[in-house]
Design an enzyme around this catalytic site. Structure first.
Site, PDB file in Angstrom:
ATOM      1  N   SER A   1       0.857  -1.190   0.000  1.00 27.52           N
ATOM      2  CA  SER A   1       0.000   0.000   0.000  1.00 27.52           C
ATOM      3  C   SER A   1       0.890   1.236   0.000  1.00 27.52           C
ATOM      4  O   SER A   1       2.023   1.189   0.522  1.00 27.52           O
ATOM      5  CB  SER A   1      -0.880   0.026   1.255  1.00 27.52           C
ATOM      6  OG  SER A   1      -1.540   1.284   1.373  1.00 27.52           O
ATOM      7  N   TYR A  19      -1.247  -0.417  10.607  1.00 27.25           N
ATOM      8  CA  TYR A  19      -1.462  -0.793   9.198  1.00 27.25           C
ATOM      9  C   TYR A  19      -0.324  -0.261   8.324  1.00 27.25           C
ATOM     10  O   TYR A  19       0.241  -0.994   7.510  1.00 27.25           O
ATOM     11  CB  TYR A  19      -2.816  -0.258   8.713  1.00 27.25           C
ATOM     12  CG  TYR A  19      -3.070  -0.536   7.244  1.00 27.25           C
ATOM     13  CD1 TYR A  19      -3.459  -1.803   6.814  1.00 27.25           C
ATOM     14  CD2 TYR A  19      -2.918   0.456   6.281  1.00 27.25           C
ATOM     15  CE1 TYR A  19      -3.681  -2.070   5.465  1.00 27.25           C
ATOM     16  CE2 TYR A  19      -3.129   0.207   4.939  1.00 27.25           C
ATOM     17  CZ  TYR A  19      -3.513  -1.065   4.531  1.00 27.25           C
ATOM     18  OH  TYR A  19      -3.728  -1.324   3.194  1.00 27.25           O
TER      19      TYR A  19
END
Ligand code: NAP
Length: 255
Positions: free
Chosen positions: A145, A158
Site C-alpha cells: 500500500s 497498518y
C-alpha cells in the site's frame, strides 16, 4: 510470463482487489484457487465467474495468519491443478484509528494486523515455494500500500505492516531467486468496501480529496490494481524485488 495454462492462488479473493485479480487471471487462461476467510458466498461467486472464463477454479478457505491453513490451501490448489505457478498475497486487514490517538492502539491491533498483513504473505510464500520452484517461472506478487511508503492510512500499525511487506518483498526476492520472482504493488485509494466500511459517512469526501490530490485526477478501482499485478506477472522476466505504486499519481501530486 505467459499466464495461459498456468495456475494461481489468490488470497483474499472473495471481494475487491483479490476478486478482480482472480478474474483477470482467469480471463488470461490461468486456473485460480480463491482463498477467503469469512465471505464464503462471495468467494463461490468469484469461482463461478472464473469458471465462466473456461478455467478451473476452486475455493480454499483459511485465515492467512494461520500457517497450517496456508499450507492446506497451497496443497489443495497444487493437488487440483497439478501445479502452482503464481501466488498473489492480497489478503489484508486493518482497524481505522486516527494516527494522533496513540492510546487507542491496542497490542491486539498490532498482533492481528501484523499476523494477517505480514506473517500471512510469509506463510503463503513458504508453503508455495516448492511448487513455484517446480513451475520453472514462479512468481509472487504481494499487495502492499502507499500507506507503507507515505505513512498515511487507516492506522499506524497498518502503515507499518505495509512498509514491512515492501521490505519482505525485497528479502524474499533475494531468498527465492533465481527460480521465483517476487514483486509488490502499492495501491493508493481504492474505491470499494474496505474504505466505504472504514470511512463510513466520510467516504465520498475522502474519495473526492484523493482524486483532487492525484496527478491523474482519479482513484483506483480494484480492476486498476489487478491490471498492475498482471503487468508485473506478464511483463519482463527480469523484474524482482520491486514495488510498483498504482495510485493515479497521488504520491506524485499535482502542480
Ligand atoms: P476488501 O474488499 O475488504 O477485501 C479484503 C479481502 O481480504 C477479502 O477477500 C477478505 O476475505 C480477505 N481477508 C481479510 N482477512 C483475511 C484473512 N485473515 N485471511 C484470508 N483472507 C482475508 O479489501 P481490498 O480493498 O480489496 O484490499 C485488498 C488488499 O489491498 C489488502 O491487502 C489491502 O491492505 C490492500 N490495499 C487496499 C487499499 C484500499 O484503499 N482499499 C489501498 C491500498 C492497499 P473475507 O471477506 O472472506 O474475510
Amino acid at each position: 510470463m505467459n499466464i495461459s495454462g498456468k495456475a494461481a492462488l489468490v488470497t483474499g479473493a472473495s471481494r475487491g482487489v483479490g476478486r478482480a485479480t482472480a478474474l483477470a487471471l482467469a480471463k488470461g487462461g490461468c486456473s485460480v484457487a480463491i482463498n477467503y476467510n469469512r465471505s464464503r458466498e462471495e468467494a463461490e461467486q468469484t469461482a463461478e465467474d472464473a469458471r465462466a472464463c473456461g478455467v478451473i477454479a476452486i475455493c480454499v478457505p483459511g485465515d492467512v495468519s494461520d500457517d497450517e491453513a496456508c499450507r492446506a490451501m497451497v496443497t489443495a490448489a497444487a493437488r487440483t491443478f497439478g501445479r502452482l505457478d503464481i501466488l498473489i498475497n492480497n489478503a489484508g486487514t486493518t482497524r481505522f484509528i486516527p494516527h494522533a490517538n496513540l492510546e487507542a492502539v491496542t497490542d491486539q491491533d498490532w498482533d492481528r494486523i501484523f499476523s494477517v498483513n505480514l506473517r500471512g504473505p510469509f506463510h503463503c510464500a513458504r508453503a508455495a515455494r516448492k511448487h513455484l520452484e517446480d513451475s520453472g517461472a514462479g512468481a509472487i506478487i504481494n499487495v502492499a500500500s502507499v500507506a507503507g511508503i507515505a505513512g498515511t492510512g487507516s492506522s499506524i500499525p497498518y502503515c507499518a505492516s505495509k512498509a514491512a511487506v515492501i521490505n519482505l518483498t525485497i528479502s524474499l526476492a533475494r531468498a527465492l531467486a533465481p527460480k521465483i520472482r517476487v514483486n509488490a504493488v502499492a495501491p493508493g485509494f481504492i474505491a470499494g468496501d474496505w474504505l466505504r466500511e472504514g470511512l463510513g459517512p466520510n467516504y465520498e469526501m475522502a474519495k473526492q480529496a484523493a482524486e483532487n490530490r492525484a496527478a491523474l485526477g482519479k482513484v483506483c478501482e480494484p480492476e486498476d490494481v489487478a491490471a498492475a499485478i498482471l503487468g508485473l506477472l506478464t511483463g519482463s522476466d527480469l523484474i524482482t524485488g520491486q514495488t510498483v505504486v498504482c495510485d493515479g499519481g497521488a504520491l506524485v501530486g499535482r502542480l
